[in-house]
Design a protein around this motif. Structure first.
Motif, short mmCIF file in Angstrom:
data_model
loop_
_atom_site.label_atom_id
_atom_site.label_comp_id
_atom_site.label_asym_id
_atom_site.label_seq_id
_atom_site.Cartn_x
_atom_site.Cartn_y
_atom_site.Cartn_z
N LEU A 1 0.79 -1.22 0.02
CA LEU A 1 0.10 0.14 0.09
C LEU A 1 0.96 1.30 -0.07
O LEU A 1 0.31 2.34 -0.36
CB LEU A 1 -0.93 0.05 1.30
CG LEU A 1 -1.76 -1.20 1.37
CD1 LEU A 1 -2.43 -1.38 2.67
CD2 LEU A 1 -2.87 -1.39 0.40
N PHE A 2 2.20 1.05 0.30
CA PHE A 2 2.94 2.33 0.40
C PHE A 2 3.24 2.85 -1.04
O PHE A 2 3.33 2.37 -1.77
CB PHE A 2 4.55 1.54 1.00
CG PHE A 2 5.51 2.71 0.90
CD1 PHE A 2 5.50 3.69 2.18
CD2 PHE A 2 6.53 2.86 0.00
CE1 PHE A 2 6.45 4.43 2.21
CE2 PHE A 2 7.56 3.66 0.21
CZ PHE A 2 7.59 4.61 1.30
N VAL A 3 3.25 4.17 -1.11
CA VAL A 3 3.33 4.97 -2.22
C VAL A 3 4.77 5.82 -2.36
O VAL A 3 5.64 5.31 -3.08
CB VAL A 3 2.40 5.96 -2.46
CG1 VAL A 3 2.43 6.87 -3.64
CG2 VAL A 3 0.92 5.39 -2.57
N LYS A 4 4.93 6.51 -1.00
CA LYS A 4 6.27 6.88 -0.96
C LYS A 4 6.44 7.87 0.44
O LYS A 4 5.57 7.90 1.13
CB LYS A 4 6.65 8.27 -1.96
CG LYS A 4 5.61 9.35 -1.78
CD LYS A 4 5.86 10.65 -2.91
CE LYS A 4 4.71 11.48 -2.63
NZ LYS A 4 4.90 12.69 -3.62
N ASN A 5 7.71 8.17 0.64
CA ASN A 5 8.20 8.80 1.93
C ASN A 5 8.07 10.06 1.76
O ASN A 5 8.52 10.60 0.68
CB ASN A 5 9.60 8.27 2.24
CG ASN A 5 10.07 8.77 3.74
OD1 ASN A 5 10.30 9.93 3.71
ND2 ASN A 5 9.90 8.14 4.72
N LEU A 6 7.23 10.76 2.55
CA LEU A 6 7.18 12.36 2.11
C LEU A 6 8.06 12.83 2.90
O LEU A 6 8.67 14.16 2.56
CB LEU A 6 5.65 12.69 2.67
CG LEU A 6 4.49 12.17 2.13
CD1 LEU A 6 3.20 12.48 2.92
CD2 LEU A 6 4.42 12.35 0.62
N ILE B 1 -8.29 4.56 7.20
CA ILE B 1 -7.68 4.68 8.79
C ILE B 1 -7.94 3.34 9.53
O ILE B 1 -6.86 2.79 10.15
CB ILE B 1 -8.38 5.76 9.46
CG1 ILE B 1 -7.62 7.01 8.52
CG2 ILE B 1 -7.91 5.79 11.08
CD1 ILE B 1 -8.20 8.53 9.20
N GLU B 2 -8.88 2.45 9.42
CA GLU B 2 -9.34 1.49 9.97
C GLU B 2 -8.61 0.33 9.90
O GLU B 2 -7.77 -0.30 10.61
CB GLU B 2 -10.87 1.06 10.19
CG GLU B 2 -11.72 1.94 10.52
CD GLU B 2 -12.24 3.16 9.63
OE1 GLU B 2 -11.66 3.02 8.32
OE2 GLU B 2 -12.89 4.05 10.12
N GLU B 3 -8.49 0.14 8.53
CA GLU B 3 -7.43 -0.82 7.88
C GLU B 3 -6.14 -0.77 8.31
O GLU B 3 -5.36 -1.63 8.62
CB GLU B 3 -7.60 -0.91 6.17
CG GLU B 3 -8.97 -1.40 5.90
CD GLU B 3 -9.04 -1.31 4.37
OE1 GLU B 3 -9.53 -2.30 3.92
OE2 GLU B 3 -8.92 -0.03 3.93
N MET B 4 -5.65 0.45 8.12
CA MET B 4 -4.38 0.89 8.54
C MET B 4 -4.00 0.46 9.86
O MET B 4 -2.83 -0.04 10.28
CB MET B 4 -3.72 2.26 7.83
CG MET B 4 -2.30 2.61 8.36
SD MET B 4 -1.15 1.44 7.30
CE MET B 4 -0.90 2.15 5.82
N THR B 5 -5.01 0.96 10.90
CA THR B 5 -4.87 0.92 12.26
C THR B 5 -4.62 -0.61 12.64
O THR B 5 -3.68 -1.08 13.22
CB THR B 5 -5.76 1.50 12.84
OG1 THR B 5 -6.15 2.88 12.84
CG2 THR B 5 -5.75 1.26 14.63
N LYS B 6 -5.28 -1.50 12.03
CA LYS B 6 -5.20 -2.82 12.07
C LYS B 6 -3.93 -3.48 11.88
O LYS B 6 -3.17 -4.28 12.27
CB LYS B 6 -6.43 -3.52 11.51
CG LYS B 6 -6.54 -5.10 11.79
CD LYS B 6 -7.87 -5.78 11.17
CE LYS B 6 -7.95 -7.14 11.35
NZ LYS B 6 -8.96 -7.96 10.95
N LYS B 7 -3.50 -2.97 10.45
CA LYS B 7 -2.18 -3.54 10.01
C LYS B 7 -1.02 -3.13 10.97
O LYS B 7 -0.11 -3.95 10.96
CB LYS B 7 -2.15 -3.09 8.37
CG LYS B 7 -2.87 -3.63 7.42
CD LYS B 7 -2.68 -3.16 6.01
CE LYS B 7 -3.61 -3.84 5.04
NZ LYS B 7 -3.22 -5.34 5.00
N ASN C 1 7.09 -1.29 3.89
CA ASN C 1 6.85 -2.38 3.45
C ASN C 1 5.22 -2.94 3.66
O ASN C 1 5.04 -4.17 3.50
CB ASN C 1 7.89 -3.56 4.18
CG ASN C 1 8.99 -3.39 3.33
OD1 ASN C 1 9.45 -3.37 2.03
ND2 ASN C 1 10.19 -3.63 4.15
N ILE C 2 4.62 -1.92 4.11
CA ILE C 2 3.30 -2.31 4.62
C ILE C 2 2.50 -1.87 3.11
O ILE C 2 2.59 -1.25 2.51
CB ILE C 2 2.61 -1.08 5.60
CG1 ILE C 2 3.23 -1.59 6.94
CG2 ILE C 2 0.91 -1.38 5.70
CD1 ILE C 2 2.58 -0.60 8.18
#
Length: 119
Positions: free
Chosen positions: A3-8, A24-30, A118-119
């Motif tokens: 899901l990672f695009v880039k480092n800001l 946000i819910e999915e990312m919190t879980k991951k 790597n997420i």
């Protein structure tokens, strides 16, 4: 699927990453699952805000760099409809471990940057 695009942004004590096609819910879980596998205690502060802690603060104060203690906060904000910005902030300076402790914090932050990319 990554899901990672880039480092800001990566500066002292802050990492900011951009992710696509995740809520946000999915990312919190991951993030919770990933960090618990790494030995962190994850506290869900509020919606999209996490506190990550590893080790004992008291042991760090007593034993210095010989004891492990890391504390980071993670904030998430929806930037557009399908983009999510995740910020990782350093919450402990490592000063109680002296120069070695401060270096341990920097090293751990770099490791977290790799994990989150790597997420």
């Amino acid at each position: 699927m990554t899901l990672f695009v880039k480092n800001l942004q990566t500066v002292d004590g802050l990492i900011s990453n951009l992710y696509k096609d995740v809520s946000i819910e999915e990312m919190t879980k991951k993030v919770t699952e990933l960090m618990e596998q790494q030995g962190y205690q994850v506290t869900n502060d509020q919606f999209g805000n996490l506190i990550l802690e590893k080790g004992s603060r008291i042991k760090r104060l007593l034993l210095g760099a010989f004891a492990t203690y890391f504390k980071f906060s993670v904030t998430m904000s929806q930037s557009t409809e399908n983009e999510l910005t995740v910020n990782i902030f350093q919450q402990s300076s490592g000063m109680s471990g002296g120069l070695i402790g401060m270096n341990q914090i920097k090293t751990e932050l770099a490791r977290l940057n790799f994990l989150f990319s790597n997420i």
